[in-house]
Design an enzyme around this catalytic site. Sequence first.
Site, PDB file in Angstrom:
ATOM      1  N   ARG A  20     -51.370  66.102   0.834  1.00 42.01           N
ATOM      2  CA  ARG A  20     -51.081  67.411   0.259  1.00 42.01           C
ATOM      3  C   ARG A  20     -49.913  68.131   0.914  1.00 42.01           C
ATOM      4  O   ARG A  20     -49.037  68.648   0.254  1.00 42.01           O
ATOM      5  CB  ARG A  20     -52.278  68.360   0.398  1.00 42.01           C
ATOM      6  CG  ARG A  20     -53.139  68.463  -0.800  1.00 42.01           C
ATOM      7  CD  ARG A  20     -54.524  68.759  -0.321  1.00 42.01           C
ATOM      8  NE  ARG A  20     -54.902  67.738   0.636  1.00 42.01           N
ATOM      9  CZ  ARG A  20     -55.410  66.568   0.290  1.00 42.01           C
ATOM     10  NH1 ARG A  20     -55.650  66.293  -0.943  1.00 42.01           N
ATOM     11  NH2 ARG A  20     -55.696  65.669   1.208  1.00 42.01           N
ATOM     12  N   THR A  21     -49.941  68.183   2.242  1.00 41.38           N
ATOM     13  CA  THR A  21     -48.948  69.028   2.889  1.00 41.38           C
ATOM     14  C   THR A  21     -47.540  68.496   2.614  1.00 41.38           C
ATOM     15  O   THR A  21     -46.658  69.237   2.188  1.00 41.38           O
ATOM     16  CB  THR A  21     -49.236  69.152   4.398  1.00 41.38           C
ATOM     17  OG1 THR A  21     -50.571  69.603   4.547  1.00 41.38           O
ATOM     18  CG2 THR A  21     -48.301  70.145   5.054  1.00 41.38           C
ATOM     19  N   LYS A  46     -38.920  53.776  18.234  1.00 41.05           N
ATOM     20  CA  LYS A  46     -37.997  53.195  19.232  1.00 41.05           C
ATOM     21  C   LYS A  46     -37.976  54.035  20.493  1.00 41.05           C
ATOM     22  O   LYS A  46     -37.255  53.728  21.443  1.00 41.05           O
ATOM     23  CB  LYS A  46     -36.571  53.134  18.662  1.00 41.05           C
ATOM     24  CG  LYS A  46     -36.416  52.302  17.423  1.00 41.05           C
ATOM     25  CD  LYS A  46     -34.947  52.348  16.991  1.00 41.05           C
ATOM     26  CE  LYS A  46     -34.749  51.654  15.667  1.00 41.05           C
ATOM     27  NZ  LYS A  46     -33.412  51.973  15.118  1.00 41.05           N
ATOM     28  N   ARG A  52     -44.756  67.628  10.911  1.00 36.06           N
ATOM     29  CA  ARG A  52     -46.159  67.426  11.327  1.00 36.06           C
ATOM     30  C   ARG A  52     -46.156  66.432  12.481  1.00 36.06           C
ATOM     31  O   ARG A  52     -45.460  65.418  12.430  1.00 36.06           O
ATOM     32  CB  ARG A  52     -46.994  66.875  10.180  1.00 36.06           C
ATOM     33  CG  ARG A  52     -48.346  66.397  10.658  1.00 36.06           C
ATOM     34  CD  ARG A  52     -49.281  66.099   9.534  1.00 36.06           C
ATOM     35  NE  ARG A  52     -49.697  67.319   8.873  1.00 36.06           N
ATOM     36  CZ  ARG A  52     -50.688  67.370   7.969  1.00 36.06           C
ATOM     37  NH1 ARG A  52     -51.308  66.271   7.625  1.00 36.06           N
ATOM     38  NH2 ARG A  52     -51.025  68.505   7.420  1.00 36.06           N
ATOM     39  N   HIS A  87     -51.729  75.295  11.832  1.00 35.30           N
ATOM     40  CA  HIS A  87     -51.280  74.762  10.540  1.00 35.30           C
ATOM     41  C   HIS A  87     -50.947  75.967   9.661  1.00 35.30           C
ATOM     42  O   HIS A  87     -51.665  76.276   8.707  1.00 35.30           O
ATOM     43  CB  HIS A  87     -52.405  73.910   9.943  1.00 35.30           C
ATOM     44  CG  HIS A  87     -51.999  73.038   8.790  1.00 35.30           C
ATOM     45  ND1 HIS A  87     -50.814  73.212   8.092  1.00 35.30           N
ATOM     46  CD2 HIS A  87     -52.632  71.993   8.202  1.00 35.30           C
ATOM     47  CE1 HIS A  87     -50.755  72.299   7.138  1.00 35.30           C
ATOM     48  NE2 HIS A  87     -51.836  71.551   7.190  1.00 35.30           N
TER      49      HIS A  87
HETATM   50  C1  NCD Z   1     -55.737  69.465   6.979  1.00 32.14           C
HETATM   51  C2  NCD Z   1     -54.927  69.064   8.189  1.00 32.14           C
HETATM   52  O1  NCD Z   1     -54.075  68.185   8.109  1.00 32.14           O
HETATM   53  O2  NCD Z   1     -55.151  69.685   9.215  1.00 32.14           O
HETATM   54  N1  NCD Z   1     -55.256  68.901   5.799  1.00 32.14           N
HETATM   55  C3  NCD Z   1     -54.247  69.539   5.111  1.00 32.14           C
HETATM   56  O3  NCD Z   1     -53.178  69.754   5.618  1.00 32.14           O
HETATM   57  N2  NCD Z   1     -54.527  69.970   3.887  1.00 32.14           N
HETATM   58  C4  NCD Z   1     -57.183  69.282   7.160  1.00 32.14           C
HETATM   59  C5  NCD Z   1     -57.715  67.945   7.539  1.00 32.14           C
HETATM   60  O4  NCD Z   1     -56.969  66.981   7.745  1.00 32.14           O
HETATM   61  O5  NCD Z   1     -58.938  67.842   7.629  1.00 32.14           O
END
Ligand code: NCD
Length: 304
Positions: free
Chosen positions: A51-52, A80, A101, A129
């Site tokens: 999703r993100t 690397k 991320r 997040h």
């Molecule tokens: C979450 C995350 O990555 O922290 N997912 C997301 O970004 N929608 C929650 C999760 O991974 O449980």
Amino acid sequence: MRHIISPTDLTVSELGELLELAEEIIEDPTKYSDVCRGKKLATLFYEPSTRTRLSFEAAMLNLGGSVLGFSSADSSSAAKGESVADTIRVVSCYADICAMRHPKEGAPYVASIYSEIPVINAGDGGHNHPTQTFTDLLTIKNLKGRLNNLTVGFCGDLKFGRTVHSLINALSRYDNINIILISPEELTIPSYLRTGVLEANNIPYEEVRKLEPVIDKLDVLYMTRVQKERFFNEEDYIRLKDTYILDTKKMALAREDMLVLHPLPRVNEISVEVDEDPRAVYFKQAQYGVYVRMALIMKLLEIK
Ligand code: NCD
């Protein structure tokens, strides 16, 4: 130049403007379909995501911009041994804005120090997040009509769940918020949140082990996955993973207008039968994520 590392990097009033812009985009998305023409978003994902990453990419494409990036550490020069600092210096030459991320807490912050372009934290380890939080706030605001006077229950892995940490942090700035923390003893929120956020802001909160006795008090139930990848041993994960399973029986105890949110991915913690319940809004929430990221990209690129 602004970076978004923590959900409180925007003031409450800036966040209000961001959500307003997102709501304007919802009203008429086509009006914004060209505003980022010629701009590039880099997605630097050192940890799995559906999703993100895709919602960031969809957001930039919806704005008429382009996207580039990588979706795992193995497919980047991190494999690397390249540092985040070096990677971001290079990416700054290729893109106008980036979403990162990383499994290590603080990595997007380090990147922001060396970056020539706005850096958005798309999840750093068990820490923060912020864009998920903006998504959650937009969902609540749009469907409940308010961000104050709310009793919010967080259920599941409150220790490692970064979405929980970020949302508690953000909610602590609104009026008359009550928090109910529902988790096993081993997965309670980190103490920095208890003392540094909840107690420091005089937010009334209670910590309980069972969902049924408190579910009828909630305006919003925020369900979370037990974060397998952050456990030190498999046995603990297996013992704790199915502690809470939201099903129609539990939903029958909840208020008619309670919302069920979940950042997704869901594993077992919400039974699929709940998906049909109009109070289950987690798939809608994923859609709101695109709109709020469109608004955030526009804000950070200073597009009017
Ligand atoms: C979450 C995350 O990555 O922290 N997912 C997301 O970004 N929608 C929650 C999760 O991974 O449980």
